[in-house]
Motif scaffolding. Structure first.
Motif, PDB file in Angstrom:
ATOM      1  N   PRO A   9       0.820  -1.223   0.000  1.00  0.00           N
ATOM      2  CA  PRO A   9       0.000   0.000   0.000  1.00  0.00           C
ATOM      3  C   PRO A   9       0.854   1.274   0.000  1.00  0.00           C
ATOM      4  O   PRO A   9       0.458   2.287  -0.586  1.00  0.00           O
ATOM      5  N   PHE A  10       2.020   1.213   0.637  1.00  0.00           N
ATOM      6  CA  PHE A  10       2.916   2.376   0.640  1.00  0.00           C
ATOM      7  C   PHE A  10       3.319   2.762  -0.787  1.00  0.00           C
ATOM      8  O   PHE A  10       3.232   3.930  -1.172  1.00  0.00           O
ATOM      9  N   TRP A  11       3.756   1.777  -1.571  1.00  0.00           N
ATOM     10  CA  TRP A  11       4.195   2.069  -2.930  1.00  0.00           C
ATOM     11  C   TRP A  11       3.018   2.448  -3.838  1.00  0.00           C
ATOM     12  O   TRP A  11       3.154   3.284  -4.731  1.00  0.00           O
ATOM     13  N   THR A  12       1.861   1.849  -3.583  1.00  0.00           N
ATOM     14  CA  THR A  12       0.667   2.218  -4.357  1.00  0.00           C
ATOM     15  C   THR A  12       0.294   3.669  -4.099  1.00  0.00           C
ATOM     16  O   THR A  12      -0.005   4.429  -5.034  1.00  0.00           O
ATOM     17  N   LEU A  13       0.306   4.064  -2.823  1.00  0.00           N
ATOM     18  CA  LEU A  13      -0.001   5.457  -2.473  1.00  0.00           C
ATOM     19  C   LEU A  13       1.036   6.408  -3.079  1.00  0.00           C
ATOM     20  O   LEU A  13       0.681   7.461  -3.624  1.00  0.00           O
ATOM     21  N   THR A  14       2.310   6.025  -3.004  1.00  0.00           N
ATOM     22  CA  THR A  14       3.371   6.856  -3.569  1.00  0.00           C
ATOM     23  C   THR A  14       3.149   7.077  -5.066  1.00  0.00           C
ATOM     24  O   THR A  14       3.237   8.205  -5.568  1.00  0.00           O
ATOM     25  N   PHE A  15       2.848   5.992  -5.768  1.00  0.00           N
ATOM     26  CA  PHE A  15       2.623   6.089  -7.214  1.00  0.00           C
ATOM     27  C   PHE A  15       1.401   6.967  -7.510  1.00  0.00           C
ATOM     28  O   PHE A  15       1.417   7.798  -8.429  1.00  0.00           O
ATOM     29  N   LYS A  16       0.351   6.816  -6.715  1.00  0.00           N
ATOM     30  CA  LYS A  16      -0.870   7.624  -6.911  1.00  0.00           C
ATOM     31  C   LYS A  16      -0.571   9.108  -6.706  1.00  0.00           C
ATOM     32  O   LYS A  16      -1.058   9.958  -7.466  1.00  0.00           O
ATOM     33  N   ARG A  17       0.232   9.425  -5.712  1.00  0.00           N
ATOM     34  CA  ARG A  17       0.563  10.836  -5.456  1.00  0.00           C
ATOM     35  C   ARG A  17       1.463  11.398  -6.560  1.00  0.00           C
ATOM     36  O   ARG A  17       1.388  12.589  -6.879  1.00  0.00           O
ATOM     37  N   ILE A  18       2.302  10.556  -7.140  1.00  0.00           N
ATOM     38  CA  ILE A  18       3.095  10.994  -8.297  1.00  0.00           C
ATOM     39  C   ILE A  18       2.166  11.366  -9.445  1.00  0.00           C
ATOM     40  O   ILE A  18       2.315  12.420 -10.078  1.00  0.00           O
ATOM     41  N   ILE A  19       1.185  10.504  -9.700  1.00  0.00           N
ATOM     42  CA  ILE A  19       0.203  10.758 -10.764  1.00  0.00           C
ATOM     43  C   ILE A  19      -0.575  12.045 -10.481  1.00  0.00           C
ATOM     44  O   ILE A  19      -0.763  12.888 -11.381  1.00  0.00           O
ATOM     45  N   ASP A  20      -1.041  12.213  -9.243  1.00  0.00           N
ATOM     46  CA  ASP A  20      -1.812  13.411  -8.873  1.00  0.00           C
ATOM     47  C   ASP A  20      -1.015  14.683  -9.126  1.00  0.00           C
ATOM     48  O   ASP A  20      -1.560  15.686  -9.606  1.00  0.00           O
ATOM     49  N   THR A  21       0.278  14.647  -8.793  1.00  0.00           N
ATOM     50  CA  THR A  21       1.117  15.835  -8.945  1.00  0.00           C
ATOM     51  C   THR A  21       1.407  16.124 -10.409  1.00  0.00           C
ATOM     52  O   THR A  21       1.389  17.286 -10.840  1.00  0.00           O
ATOM     53  N   ILE A  22       1.658  15.073 -11.178  1.00  0.00           N
ATOM     54  CA  ILE A  22       1.967  15.245 -12.605  1.00  0.00           C
ATOM     55  C   ILE A  22       0.779  15.839 -13.355  1.00  0.00           C
ATOM     56  O   ILE A  22       0.951  16.615 -14.299  1.00  0.00           O
ATOM     57  N   GLU A  23      -0.449  15.492 -12.944  1.00  0.00           N
ATOM     58  CA  GLU A  23      -1.645  16.009 -13.611  1.00  0.00           C
ATOM     59  C   GLU A  23      -1.687  17.535 -13.618  1.00  0.00           C
ATOM     60  O   GLU A  23      -2.207  18.159 -14.544  1.00  0.00           O
ATOM     61  N   LYS A  24      -1.108  18.162 -12.576  1.00  0.00           N
ATOM     62  CA  LYS A  24      -1.149  19.626 -12.463  1.00  0.00           C
ATOM     63  C   LYS A  24       0.146  20.270 -12.948  1.00  0.00           C
ATOM     64  O   LYS A  24       0.312  21.484 -12.843  1.00  0.00           O
ATOM     65  N   PHE A  25       1.064  19.452 -13.457  1.00  0.00           N
ATOM     66  CA  PHE A  25       2.385  19.938 -13.840  1.00  0.00           C
ATOM     67  C   PHE A  25       2.461  20.143 -15.348  1.00  0.00           C
ATOM     68  O   PHE A  25       1.820  19.425 -16.115  1.00  0.00           O
ATOM     69  N   GLU A  26       3.247  21.146 -15.758  1.00  0.00           N
ATOM     70  CA  GLU A  26       3.401  21.419 -17.193  1.00  0.00           C
ATOM     71  C   GLU A  26       4.364  20.407 -17.798  1.00  0.00           C
ATOM     72  O   GLU A  26       5.579  20.495 -17.610  1.00  0.00           O
ATOM     73  N   ILE A  27       3.795  19.449 -18.518  1.00  0.00           N
ATOM     74  CA  ILE A  27       4.577  18.396 -19.150  1.00  0.00           C
ATOM     75  C   ILE A  27       3.791  17.901 -20.363  1.00  0.00           C
ATOM     76  O   ILE A  27       2.547  17.993 -20.382  1.00  0.00           O
ATOM     77  N   ALA A  28       4.477  17.407 -21.363  1.00  0.00           N
ATOM     78  CA  ALA A  28       3.812  16.974 -22.598  1.00  0.00           C
ATOM     79  C   ALA A  28       2.722  15.944 -22.307  1.00  0.00           C
ATOM     80  O   ALA A  28       2.899  15.058 -21.467  1.00  0.00           O
ATOM     81  N   GLN A  29       1.603  16.070 -23.020  1.00  0.00           N
ATOM     82  CA  GLN A  29       0.460  15.184 -22.792  1.00  0.00           C
ATOM     83  C   GLN A  29       0.817  13.726 -23.056  1.00  0.00           C
ATOM     84  O   GLN A  29       0.350  12.833 -22.343  1.00  0.00           O
ATOM     85  N   LYS A  30       1.656  13.469 -24.050  1.00  0.00           N
ATOM     86  CA  LYS A  30       2.026  12.085 -24.352  1.00  0.00           C
ATOM     87  C   LYS A  30       2.826  11.460 -23.212  1.00  0.00           C
ATOM     88  O   LYS A  30       2.728  10.256 -22.954  1.00  0.00           O
ATOM     89  N   VAL A  31       3.612  12.285 -22.507  1.00  0.00           N
ATOM     90  CA  VAL A  31       4.375  11.801 -21.354  1.00  0.00           C
ATOM     91  C   VAL A  31       3.419  11.463 -20.207  1.00  0.00           C
ATOM     92  O   VAL A  31       3.559  10.434 -19.540  1.00  0.00           O
ATOM     93  N   LYS A  32       2.438  12.346 -19.993  1.00  0.00           N
ATOM     94  CA  LYS A  32       1.427  12.077 -18.962  1.00  0.00           C
ATOM     95  C   LYS A  32       0.711  10.765 -19.251  1.00  0.00           C
ATOM     96  O   LYS A  32       0.484   9.950 -18.346  1.00  0.00           O
ATOM     97  N   LYS A  33       0.338  10.567 -20.512  1.00  0.00           N
ATOM     98  CA  LYS A  33      -0.371   9.338 -20.904  1.00  0.00           C
ATOM     99  C   LYS A  33       0.491   8.109 -20.666  1.00  0.00           C
ATOM    100  O   LYS A  33       0.012   7.070 -20.197  1.00  0.00           O
ATOM    101  N   GLN A  34       1.768   8.215 -20.984  1.00  0.00           N
ATOM    102  CA  GLN A  34       2.694   7.099 -20.793  1.00  0.00           C
ATOM    103  C   GLN A  34       2.774   6.714 -19.318  1.00  0.00           C
ATOM    104  O   GLN A  34       2.741   5.520 -18.974  1.00  0.00           O
ATOM    105  N   ILE A  35       2.842   7.717 -18.449  1.00  0.00           N
ATOM    106  CA  ILE A  35       2.937   7.459 -17.007  1.00  0.00           C
ATOM    107  C   ILE A  35       1.614   6.935 -16.462  1.00  0.00           C
ATOM    108  O   ILE A  35       1.592   6.024 -15.626  1.00  0.00           O
ATOM    109  N   GLU A  36       0.509   7.476 -16.939  1.00  0.00           N
ATOM    110  CA  GLU A  36      -0.810   6.995 -16.510  1.00  0.00           C
ATOM    111  C   GLU A  36      -1.009   5.530 -16.878  1.00  0.00           C
ATOM    112  O   GLU A  36      -1.585   4.751 -16.110  1.00  0.00           O
ATOM    113  N   THR A  37      -0.506   5.135 -18.051  1.00  0.00           N
ATOM    114  CA  THR A  37      -0.606   3.734 -18.484  1.00  0.00           C
ATOM    115  C   THR A  37       0.184   2.822 -17.546  1.00  0.00           C
ATOM    116  O   THR A  37      -0.283   1.738 -17.173  1.00  0.00           O
ATOM    117  N   LEU A  38       1.368   3.272 -17.150  1.00  0.00           N
ATOM    118  CA  LEU A  38       2.173   2.503 -16.196  1.00  0.00           C
ATOM    119  C   LEU A  38       1.417   2.321 -14.878  1.00  0.00           C
ATOM    120  O   LEU A  38       1.412   1.231 -14.295  1.00  0.00           O
TER     121      LEU A  38
END
Length: 221
Positions: free
Chosen positions: A58-87
């Motif tokens: 659960p620790f690593w799952t929460l960590t990964f979820k918070r990474i995703i949450d932060t990236i959603e609000k960050f200026e980064i290419a949409q294709k990169v966001k999609k790649q990370i969301e798929t992971l």
């Protein structure tokens, strides 16, 4: 943070570390004021109060979820966001610890290749003290290596990591991994300033003797 050094913020409970980090992480001008080195910094807060089960997976799952949450609000290419969301979605479906950690690793590699320097803030890390194992420390070091040392960790705890879990965090390994930063209580004049702010906001008046007794009991906390 600018030098990519990991830090353990050590302080007694209720000393105000979480409040300080809340200000540091979410104030708009913090980065340009204190971390203005021309690089793209990504601050990822992981509050372990959000953990229902204090286990490694659960620790690593929460960590990964918070990474995703932060990236959603960050200026980064949409294709990169999609790649990370798929992971993230693939690891979430698998419910496999190894795949989850590996997906976190791949995500951090992707970010580093995009010129982004992530900092993971593990807030209230002491909540994990009973479930940590030696592999956990190795995974943290592995993530840093995979991200070409562009990843930094900030832990908050009421004890040093070597005292929190001696079998996991050996002193020799920690000397190269992180530095301890001790958070001291506030000075009396700062406590008075905080008190006066609340007094003005809530319009309460305490007798002088009660004020002095309150400051003696609080003593910087």
């Amino acid at each position: 943070i600018k030098n990519r050094h990991s830090v353990v913020l050590v302080g007694m409970k209720r000393v105000g570390i979480s409040n300080f980090l809340r200000f540091f992480l979410y104030h708009q001008k913090i980065q340009e004021t204190f971390v203005s080195d021309g690089k793209k910094h990504l601050f990822i807060p992981v509050d372990l109060n959000d953990l229902v089960e204090r286990e490694i997976f659960p620790f690593w799952t929460l960590t990964f979820k918070r990474i995703i949450d932060t990236i959603e609000k960050f200026e980064i290419a949409q294709k990169v966001k999609k790649q990370i969301e798929t992971l993230f979605l693939d690891s979430n479906k698998s419910q496999d610890l190894f795949l989850t950690i590996d997906s976190v690793r791949k995500t951090l590699v992707i970010l580093s290749e995009e010129g982004i320097e992530p900092t993971l803030f593990f807030i209230r890390f002491y909540r994990m003290k009973d479930t940590l194992n030696p592999e956990f420390f190795a995974n943290l070091e592995g993530l840093q290596d995979a991200a070409h040392q562009k990843l930094a960790f900030i832990f908050t705890s009421f004890r040093r990591l070597s005292e929190l879990s001696p079998s996991v965090f050996g002193k020799a390994g920690l000397s190269l991994f992180s530095n301890n930063l001790y958070v001291k209580p506030a000075k009396k004049e700062d406590v008075v300033t905080i008190y006066k702010t609340y007094e003005s906001r809530y319009k309460f008046m305490l007798p002088k003797s009660l004020e002095e007794a309150l400051f003696d009991i609080v003593d910087g906390y």
